[in-house]
Write an enzyme that holds these catalytic residues in place. Structure first.
Site, PDB file in Angstrom:
ATOM      1  CB  CYS A 107       5.146   4.481 -10.800  1.00 63.38           C
ATOM      2  SG  CYS A 107       6.208   5.579  -9.840  1.00 63.38           S
ATOM      3  CG  HIS A 108       3.137   6.582  -6.628  1.00 62.04           C
ATOM      4  ND1 HIS A 108       4.374   6.879  -7.164  1.00 62.04           N
ATOM      5  CD2 HIS A 108       3.237   6.834  -5.301  1.00 62.04           C
ATOM      6  CE1 HIS A 108       5.182   7.302  -6.202  1.00 62.04           C
ATOM      7  NE2 HIS A 108       4.514   7.284  -5.060  1.00 62.04           N
TER       8      HIS A 108
END
Length: 184
Positions: A107-108
């Site tokens: 994800c991030h």
């Protein structure tokens, strides 16, 4: 002895991106160790609300990459943004990479890979808003549930956790086979 996996996180991690890979690794027989800049507990985010606390096993100041077989970096917007400002946390990513140990970021979390300077020339994926950052850091951005390039394993979002966990477990099993071959 079970392989030890460092899960590097701080407050604001995506709850499922820490808890599900952790559970999958433990179910497969690996030891997981939650490492954070602070001791005690950290809290994740789940459905735009603060999630459940997770116990911290070691602080970043106590942890060394040499004591672990792989690194997991959960996402969440807040978590990697805070961690990339911590010099020791960034150095841990560099140390895992220098030792060619698996680094799994979802994800991030690939922001940490950018900050550590380890994406140049690598095929990577992430949450869509990070893709320009990854390209600017020299990464070859792909849009698929998991991208594996050398020791880097990246995924886009919580829906990709099964493929993310599977790719990491396969990398750890391959690493164990290589170590056994070298020892024989």
């Amino acid at each position: 002895m079970a392989q030890r996996i460092m899960i590097l996180a701080t407050d604001g991690f995506e709850q499922s991106e820490l808890e599900k890979p952790k559970a999958n690794l433990e179910e497969a027989g690996f030891e997981t160790v939650v490492v954070s800049p602070e001791d005690g507990e950290i809290r994740g985010f789940s459905n735009k609300e603060w999630g459940d606390p997770v116990k911290v096993d070691l602080t970043v100041d106590e942890a060394e990459a040499a004591e672990f077989d792989a690194l997991v970096l959960p996402g969440g917007q807040i978590n990697p943004d805070i961690l990339r400002m911590n010099d020791k946390a960034v150095q841990l990513v560099r140390d895992f990479n220098a030792a060619d140990k698996p680094i799994a970021a979802i994800c991030h979390a690939p922001w940490m890979l950018v900050e550590a300077g380890v994406v140049d020339g690598q095929s990577v994926t992430s949450w869509p808003s990070l893709r320009t950052d990854l390209q600017n850091a020299g990464g070859k951005v792909v849009d698929r549930e998991v991208a594996v390039d050398g020791n880097l394993i990246t995924s886009r979002n919580p829906d990709d956790i099964p493929a993310f966990s599977k790719a990491l477990i396969e990398a750890l099993e391959k690493q164990m086979q290589n170590e056994m071959s070298e020892a024989a």
